[in-house]
Design a protein around this motif. Structure first.
Motif, PDB file in Angstrom:
ATOM      1  N   THR A 233       0.861  -1.187   0.000  1.00  0.00           N
ATOM      2  CA  THR A 233       0.000   0.000   0.000  1.00  0.00           C
ATOM      3  C   THR A 233       0.892   1.231   0.000  1.00  0.00           C
ATOM      4  O   THR A 233       1.764   1.354   0.866  1.00  0.00           O
ATOM      5  CB  THR A 233      -0.923   0.026   1.234  1.00  0.00           C
ATOM      6  N   GLY A 234       0.696   2.114  -0.959  1.00  0.00           N
ATOM      7  CA  GLY A 234       1.514   3.328  -1.015  1.00  0.00           C
ATOM      8  C   GLY A 234       1.281   4.079  -2.308  1.00  0.00           C
ATOM      9  O   GLY A 234       0.250   3.908  -2.979  1.00  0.00           O
ATOM     10  N   GLN A 235       2.265   4.894  -2.657  1.00  0.00           N
ATOM     11  CA  GLN A 235       2.120   5.750  -3.837  1.00  0.00           C
ATOM     12  C   GLN A 235       2.269   4.947  -5.137  1.00  0.00           C
ATOM     13  O   GLN A 235       2.967   3.929  -5.158  1.00  0.00           O
ATOM     14  CB  GLN A 235       3.195   6.815  -3.823  1.00  0.00           C
ATOM     15  N   VAL A 236       1.700   5.476  -6.195  1.00  0.00           N
ATOM     16  CA  VAL A 236       1.798   4.820  -7.506  1.00  0.00           C
ATOM     17  C   VAL A 236       3.279   4.661  -7.894  1.00  0.00           C
ATOM     18  O   VAL A 236       3.706   3.600  -8.344  1.00  0.00           O
ATOM     19  CB  VAL A 236       1.053   5.639  -8.588  1.00  0.00           C
ATOM     20  N   SER A 237       4.074   5.728  -7.658  1.00  0.00           N
ATOM     21  CA  SER A 237       5.484   5.673  -8.088  1.00  0.00           C
ATOM     22  C   SER A 237       6.243   4.580  -7.339  1.00  0.00           C
ATOM     23  O   SER A 237       7.060   3.865  -7.931  1.00  0.00           O
ATOM     24  CB  SER A 237       6.142   7.039  -7.888  1.00  0.00           C
ATOM     25  N   THR A 238       5.972   4.402  -6.049  1.00  0.00           N
ATOM     26  CA  THR A 238       6.647   3.329  -5.288  1.00  0.00           C
ATOM     27  C   THR A 238       6.102   1.980  -5.737  1.00  0.00           C
ATOM     28  O   THR A 238       6.849   1.004  -5.872  1.00  0.00           O
ATOM     29  CB  THR A 238       6.419   3.503  -3.769  1.00  0.00           C
ATOM     30  N   GLY A 239       4.794   1.933  -5.973  1.00  0.00           N
ATOM     31  CA  GLY A 239       4.167   0.680  -6.426  1.00  0.00           C
ATOM     32  C   GLY A 239       4.814   0.152  -7.698  1.00  0.00           C
ATOM     33  O   GLY A 239       4.994  -1.060  -7.855  1.00  0.00           O
ATOM     34  N   ARG A 240       5.187   1.072  -8.585  1.00  0.00           N
ATOM     35  CA  ARG A 240       5.853   0.650  -9.837  1.00  0.00           C
ATOM     36  C   ARG A 240       7.162  -0.058  -9.522  1.00  0.00           C
ATOM     37  O   ARG A 240       7.479  -1.089 -10.095  1.00  0.00           O
ATOM     38  CB  ARG A 240       6.152   1.886 -10.690  1.00  0.00           C
ATOM     39  N   LYS A 241       7.933   0.506  -8.581  1.00  0.00           N
ATOM     40  CA  LYS A 241       9.226  -0.105  -8.222  1.00  0.00           C
ATOM     41  C   LYS A 241       8.986  -1.468  -7.567  1.00  0.00           C
ATOM     42  O   LYS A 241       9.689  -2.433  -7.845  1.00  0.00           O
ATOM     43  CB  LYS A 241       9.968   0.783  -7.204  1.00  0.00           C
ATOM     44  N   VAL A 242       7.989  -1.531  -6.686  1.00  0.00           N
ATOM     45  CA  VAL A 242       7.718  -2.779  -5.960  1.00  0.00           C
ATOM     46  C   VAL A 242       7.295  -3.870  -6.949  1.00  0.00           C
ATOM     47  O   VAL A 242       7.816  -4.994  -6.927  1.00  0.00           O
ATOM     48  CB  VAL A 242       6.627  -2.540  -4.885  1.00  0.00           C
ATOM     49  N   ALA A 243       6.365  -3.517  -7.841  1.00  0.00           N
ATOM     50  CA  ALA A 243       5.899  -4.521  -8.817  1.00  0.00           C
ATOM     51  C   ALA A 243       7.054  -4.944  -9.711  1.00  0.00           C
ATOM     52  O   ALA A 243       7.184  -6.122 -10.061  1.00  0.00           O
ATOM     53  CB  ALA A 243       4.752  -3.946  -9.648  1.00  0.00           C
TER      54      ALA A 243
END
Ligand code: NAD
Length: 502
Positions: A233-243
């Motif tokens: 759960t977090g920002q779209v920009s961090t989500g991109r890195k996580v995915a």
């Protein structure tokens, strides 16, 4: 009067806090955002400690995953009861850590977390993990089973700390997985309380471990080969890195990301109700809610009345002592976030040239002296906004409402959908057929009619477009913590083969 205790937080692994594993680790100073007083020292977890947490969870997995669902359920129900019994103390800690008023943490954050735990405990005890079976032909049938994934990682945002921890761990553990959880570095205090509650309820050591730190700890977790799934759960920009890093080993992912959600007031709406909805959608939790309806579309003909009623009701937004039951508006969570939100407000005035209806970047008046250093911001409304303004396009994640006039329903649906995000949306109106018709056309995963924000355990929630992947809560939420196995059984006595003798 609330006691002020200084807390220390060390990784919690194998049923105990592990101060010896923090030797030489970096520390984070946690502050109460309403006063900037230091409240805790968080010891971040170095890679060796994270490895320990993952191997502890991996060792616990065999036994926990083969514990019958009904027994897992009993433990989780005991944890839910403990959460409810400890609501007062947990809400105090959550208020000090996040800056949300106690009136909010004690009635929303803790209870809705406990609701989800109860929901999944009951679901798995009543067949929620059952598969299906069906005949394929007279001599063959198919059955399916659901298996837990293994060691899962939960990474939380700072806005609903304990609730996010519960929304992730409840279905994860109920399905037979183990979890290594990393709270946000800004609001970490709840995690040790939760792991202790799980332990007191009888959860075996290692099934739920906690590590601490920021992006580097999160990044290490998401790349770890011992991890089967990342729920983020977090920002779209961090989500991109996580995915991206989870993709290396094809880990399962759930992504609960940001939004820029439209709230549409239809021409026949009850103005009072719509104004209440818009206020809940922008000022609850000081606007730090992912599903905020920050783009408020109002018919041109209703603008004057809408603004008048809104201005009258703005005086009911009450900043102040977070433990005063009348306070319903707290500070922002951190200095860096405060600067971001103030920056957007200034941009709205100076660059977007939006019309400021109320609020702005100035100081919040009337606060007690002890709070003047806190991270307060005025609840702010811009009106007569246009779609290309930056305050209208980007997620601010603070108490900043943009009102956008529109002329036709066809036009407003198009404009509402003109965003790369699709977390939430809602309509206010009396003609219920029209409300449903608009909802049908809105590109968002969570929608409301004549209300805003409620997200009960039974309701699956997740974003469309760049706002997320998968859902949390509801029956569908459980599916993302299991993998399916389909088995075809042939009872005809011989394998249907093409390799027979001619
Ligand atoms: P963030 O993305 O900055 O941080 C979220 C978490 O990710 C933190 O624990 C952080 O330490 C960690 N992190 C940072 N970099 C990482 C990396 N490279 N790899 C792995 N983990 C990393 O988000 P935030 O500022 O804490 O939270 C606010 C955002 O969360 C908003 O955009 C809000 O809309 C969103 N949010 C979404 C939902 C939802 O359900 N859709 C719910 C709450 C918040």
């Amino acid at each position: 009067m609330v006691n002020k205790i200084h807390h220390d937080r060390h990784a919690f692994i194998d049923g105990a806090a592990q101060p010896t594993l923090s030797t030489g680790s970096k520390t984070i100073r946690a502050v109460d955002p309403s006063t900037l007083e230091e409240i805790a020292t968080i010891y971040t977890s170095p890679p060796s400690t994270i490895d320990r947490a993952i191997s502890s969870a991996s060792e616990a997995f065999g036994s926990w995953s083969s514990t019958p669902p009904v027994e897992r359920s009993r433990i989780l129900l005991r944890a839910a009861a403990l959460l409810r019994a400890k609501t007062h103390d947990l809400a105090i800690l959550e208020t000090q850590s996040t800056g949300k008023p106690y009136s909010e943490t004690s009635t929303v954050d803790i209870p809705t977390g406990a609701d989800v735990l109860e929901y999944y405990a009951n679901l798995v005890a009543s067949g929620g993990l059952n598969g299906e079976s069906f005949p394929l032909r007279t001599s063959a049938w198919v059955y399916t089973t659901k298996a837990p994934l293994g060691v899962c990682v939960g990474i939380g945002a700072w806005n609903y700390p304990i609730q996010i921890a519960l929304w992730k761990s409840a279905p994860c553990l109920a399905a037979g997985n183990c979890m290594v959880y990393k709270p946000s570095e800004f609001t970490s205090l709840h995690a040790e309380e939760l792991v202790k509650i799980y332990k007191e309820a009888g959860l075996p050591n290692g099934v739920f471990n906690v590590v601490y730190g920021g992006g580097e700890v999160g990044s290490y977790l998401t790349k770890h080969p011992g991890v089967a799934k990342v729920s983020f759960t977090g920002q779209v920009s961090t989500g991109r890195k996580v995915a991206g890093s989870a993709a290396g080993e094809m880990k399962y992912v759930t992504m609960e990301l940001g939004g820029k959600s439209p709230l549409i007031v239809l021409p026949d709406a009850d103005v009072d109700n719509a104004v209440d909805g818009a206020m809940m959608a922008n000022f609850f939790s000081t606007g730090q809610v992912c599903t905020n309806g920050t783009r408020v579309f109002v018919p041109k003909t209703m603008m004057a009345e809408f603004e008048k009623r809104l201005l009258e009701k703005m005086r009911y937004v009450r900043p102040g002592d977070l433990f005063d039951e009348k306070t319903n508006f707290g500070p922002l969570v951190s200095r860096v976030h405060w600067e971001k939100v103030i920056g957007y407000i200034k941009h709205g005035v100076e660059v977007d040239r939006a019309k400021l209806l109320c609020g702005g970047s100035g100081e919040v008046q009337g606060l007690p002296v002890s709070m003047r250093k806190g991270l307060w911001v005025r609840p702010t409304v811009f009106t007569d906004c246009t779609d290309e303004m930056r305050i209208v396009r980007e997620e601010i994640f603070g108490p900043v409402m943009s009102i956008l006039p529109y002329e036709s329903v066809e036009e407003v649906v198009k404009r509402a959908n003109d965003t790369p995000m699709g977390l939430a949306a809602g309509v206010f109106g009396k003609d219920i057929n029209q409300c449903h018709d608009v909802i049908r056309q809105l590109e968002a995963g969570i929608t409301w009619v004549n209300t805003w924000g409620e997200s009960p355990a039974e309701m699956a929630v997740g974003g469309w477009k760049q706002s997320g992947v998968g859902v949390e809560n509801g029956r569908k939420g459980l599916e993302s913590w299991v993998k399916n196995k389909s088995t075809l059984v042939e009872m005809g006595g011989s394998v249907p083969t093409v390799f027979a003798k001619l």
